[in-house]
Every structure is written in C-alpha cells, then in structure tokens.
Design an enzyme around this catalytic site. Structure first.
Site, short mmCIF file in Angstrom:
data_model
loop_
_atom_site.label_atom_id
_atom_site.label_comp_id
_atom_site.label_asym_id
_atom_site.label_seq_id
_atom_site.Cartn_x
_atom_site.Cartn_y
_atom_site.Cartn_z
N ARG A 123 27.14 9.18 -11.70
CA ARG A 123 28.40 9.08 -10.98
C ARG A 123 29.07 7.81 -11.53
O ARG A 123 29.16 7.66 -12.74
CB ARG A 123 28.22 9.10 -9.46
CG ARG A 123 29.50 9.61 -8.76
CD ARG A 123 29.39 9.71 -7.25
NE ARG A 123 29.37 8.41 -6.60
CZ ARG A 123 29.35 8.25 -5.28
NH1 ARG A 123 29.37 9.30 -4.49
NH2 ARG A 123 29.34 7.05 -4.76
N LYS A 140 32.37 5.61 6.46
CA LYS A 140 33.20 6.75 6.01
C LYS A 140 32.83 8.09 6.65
O LYS A 140 33.69 8.93 6.84
CB LYS A 140 33.16 6.85 4.49
CG LYS A 140 31.82 7.25 3.92
CD LYS A 140 31.80 7.08 2.41
CE LYS A 140 30.51 7.65 1.84
NZ LYS A 140 30.16 7.07 0.55
C1 LIG Z 1 29.05 6.50 0.67
C2 LIG Z 1 28.59 5.39 -0.17
C3 LIG Z 1 27.53 4.58 0.26
C4 LIG Z 1 26.78 4.84 1.54
O1 LIG Z 1 25.92 5.93 1.35
P1 LIG Z 1 24.95 6.46 2.52
O2 LIG Z 1 24.14 7.50 1.85
O3 LIG Z 1 25.83 6.99 3.60
O4 LIG Z 1 24.12 5.32 2.98
C5 LIG Z 1 27.16 3.52 -0.55
N1 LIG Z 1 27.80 3.27 -1.74
C6 LIG Z 1 28.81 4.04 -2.18
C7 LIG Z 1 29.46 3.71 -3.47
C8 LIG Z 1 29.25 5.11 -1.41
O5 LIG Z 1 30.26 5.87 -1.86
#
Ligand SMILES: *Cc1c(COP(=O)(O)O)cnc(C)c1O
Length: 355
Positions: free
Chosen positions: A130, A35
């Site tokens: 969250r 992302k």
């Molecule tokens: C963005 C996201 C990740 C990845 O997180 P990083 O810190 O980029 O490794 C993992 N799980 C969820 C639910 C996310 O939204």
C-alpha cells in the site's frame, strides 16, 4: 426510527485503557484512530479519557470536525494527503503521513506562506504494497526532506495488513529499523517517531517480540471493535460489544429455502447458491447493502443465520432460534470492521450514544 447503531463509549474507553497499558509497558506511544466511527465525538472523548493524547484519522473532514467540537488532542492525518487538501492539512493537522517528495515540496510552500512548520512521518513500504517508498529506495528518498525549511521529519512509519494482508513480523519491523538507523546516521540526529503499524501489529507487543526502536502504533480497530481482522482474532482483554446494530423486521413468513424459477444474477451481479433445507421461517429486515455488508453482520442471537442483502433488504433465517420473533420486533447484531464502517457512514442509520 430503526435501524439504530448503539454506541457504548464506556466500553470503548475500557478497551482504550487496556491497549494504552499494554503499550505503556513497552514504551510505545499510541495514536487512537477514529475513522471507523467517522470521528464520533463521544468515541474520541472515550479515547482521551483513557489517557490517549494523540488522535488519528484518514479524512481531513473528520479531524476538522473533532477540532470544531472541542476535542483537544494532537491530530495525525493517516491517509497520505491529496494535493487538493494540502491547505487544510497545514491549517489543521499536527502530523501528516506522506510518501511523495512532491507532496512534501507542496506542503513546504504552503507552510512557508503560513509561517508554519509542518510535521511529517515518511511512510516506508516494507512489503504490503500500500503506501510508502519501497524500503530499498527509502533512505535516499527520505533524506531529501532536509531541503525543506518548513518541514520537520518527525519520523518514519509503515503500514501492514491492508493491501497484501502481509502480517507484521520481527523481520519487516527490522527492515523499518534499518532504514531508521541509516537516516539517523546521515542526518546526525534521532527521529522521534518510529511508527510500527496498526492493530495488526499488536501481537508483536503482546508476545514481547517487537524489536527495540519501534516506539509508536496507530490503533483503531483493536480499540473500537476489540478485534484484529488481519490476524482474525479478538484482542485479549478487550470487549467486542462496543457498537450494536438494531434493525426491524418488516416481513416474517415461512418460505422455501430454494427460489423457484431459473436463477440468474442477484441485484449486485452475484450468482446466489442455495441449500435445500425445506421450508424456513424467514424475516426481512429494513436495512441493506447501502448500510451494511451482510457478511459482516454477526447476530447476537447465535441461532439466527444471515442469508442475503440487497440494497435495502436483509433476509435472515429465524427457524432455529428459541425466541418467537414477531413482525415489528428488532434483531441485534455485532459487526465486522468493514460492516461498521458502512453503518456509521450511512445517513439512514440513526446513531445513539448509550451509557
Ligand atoms: C486505518 C489506519 C490505521 C489504523 O488501523 P486499525 O487496523 O484500525 O488499527 C493505522 N494507520 C493507517 C495509515 C491507517 O490508514
């Protein structure tokens, strides 16, 4: 035309391989998270070239984009889905994270219509506040999923370090494992995936203290940026020069370091503060808050100081640099995770894949 984001897939592949090896050694499956680069196809390919077979993104559009551009992987939707995207989820997503029984019920109806089974990972909140069912109520809520014939509970997961900034620990991983054990007992079967978190949880593997039973991580920042912002560190063995931003100087002049006149608020309602350093050589770059966050810009020339951005302008202090910059020259930056997210999303920033 500038500004340009230079993306280095080979460097990202190096990082992905390094992380994959670390996780393989501890029996941890990896979903590579795309992302922060809006599912850039060359970055997705770099992850697959490194041996990662599962890709995750928070936006359904990004997953569809990758599939339409020939990326062949297992796709995981990381953001718990909106009601309005559930048709697309069942159509395109192999495994989706969820945290609401109502959403599971809706998914089940759509999956039934389409004659499909939708795989889910039910999220458990172990403290960060969250997404996820609060851990004390998790077992009773999650076992309800067995009512739905067209839903397969693949596993459970948790996310830390995002809202509350809560650090992943042996303690909160053990809470997730207690939930897993109780669910497995009630359902009389094993769950395939126990997803321990994002890049912030990597130190648990590196330090060899991740409790047995956690077998999956979702990793974006550590692979793509080589950093881990929650723990404020660079990931050992990973590169941070994976994406470089280049912006052009549109004004270069000596000016005082303190503005002249009564000071109100800046263009974003902030009250700027100034230290009087006398006259300074300052450049204006043609990039701004619409494309970056100035706090997240890290000049490659370490003698440069980033002072401020408004919508379309960024002011940097060049006085201490050993290089003699001229009008029309460009300045290069590394970026924080948040700054890269803005730059990749801005349509005004050109993206170039570098060898
Ligand atoms: C963005 C996201 C990740 C990845 O997180 P990083 O810190 O980029 O490794 C993992 N799980 C969820 C639910 C996310 O939204």
């Amino acid at each position: 035309m500038y500004p340009v984001l230079h993306i280095y897939p080979e460097r990202i592949k190096h990082n992905a391989k390094n992380i994959k090896k670390l996780c393989d050694n501890r029996g941890i499956m990896v979903t590579g998270v795309t992302k922060v680069v809006s599912a850039n196809i060359d970055v997705a390919k770099a992850m697959l070239d490194a041996g990662i077979t599962s890709l995750g993104d928070s936006r359904i559009q990004n997953i569809i984009y990758m599939k339409e551009n020939g990326i062949d992987a297992e796709f995981m939707l990381l953001r718990i889905p909106m009601k309005s995207e559930l048709e697309l989820v069942v159509e395109h997503v192999d495994i989706t994270l969820v945290s609401e029984l109502k959403t599971v019920e809706w998914l089940n109806e759509i999956a039934k219509e389409k004659n499909k089974i939708q795989n889910i990972i039910y999220m458990v909140d172990v403290g960060d506040l969250r997404e996820g069912v609060w851990y004390e109520n998790a077992v009773e809520e999650i076992i309800e999923v067995q009512k739905y014939d067209n839903i397969c509970l693949k596993g459970i997961g948790t996310n830390l370090g995002c809202f509350g900034g809560v650090l992943p620990s042996v303690k909160n991983m053990n809470i997730l494992l207690e939930v897993k054990n109780e669910i497995e007992e009630i359902l009389s079967r094993k769950l395939d995936i126990i997803s321990g978190g994002n890049s912030a949880a990597l130190p648990l593997i590196e330090n060899g203290i991740l409790p047995d039973g956690i077998n999956h991580f979702r990793l974006g920042e550590s692979i793509i940026c080589g950093t881990d912002v929650t723990n404020n560190r660079n990931v050992p063995g990973n590169r941070q020069d994976t994406v470089i931003l280049e912006a052009q100087i549109i004004e270069l002049k000596e000016k005082p370091s303190v503005p002249v006149g009564e000071i109100g608020f800046d263009a974003f309602g902030r009250k700027p503060v100034f230290e009087d350093k006398g006259k300074r050589l300052k450049a204006i770059l043609a990039i701004g808050e619409q494309d970056i966050s100035p706090d997240g810009l890290i000049p490659i020339d370490e003698k440069i100081e980033v002072l401020h951005s408004s919508s379309d302008h960024t002011i940097v202090d060049l006085t201490d640099s050993e290089y003699e910059y001229k009008l029309g020259d460009t300045i290069k930056f590394r970026m924080s995770y948040g700054c890269l997210l803005k730059a990749i999303t801005s349509k005004y920033v050109e993206k170039v894949i570098e060898k």
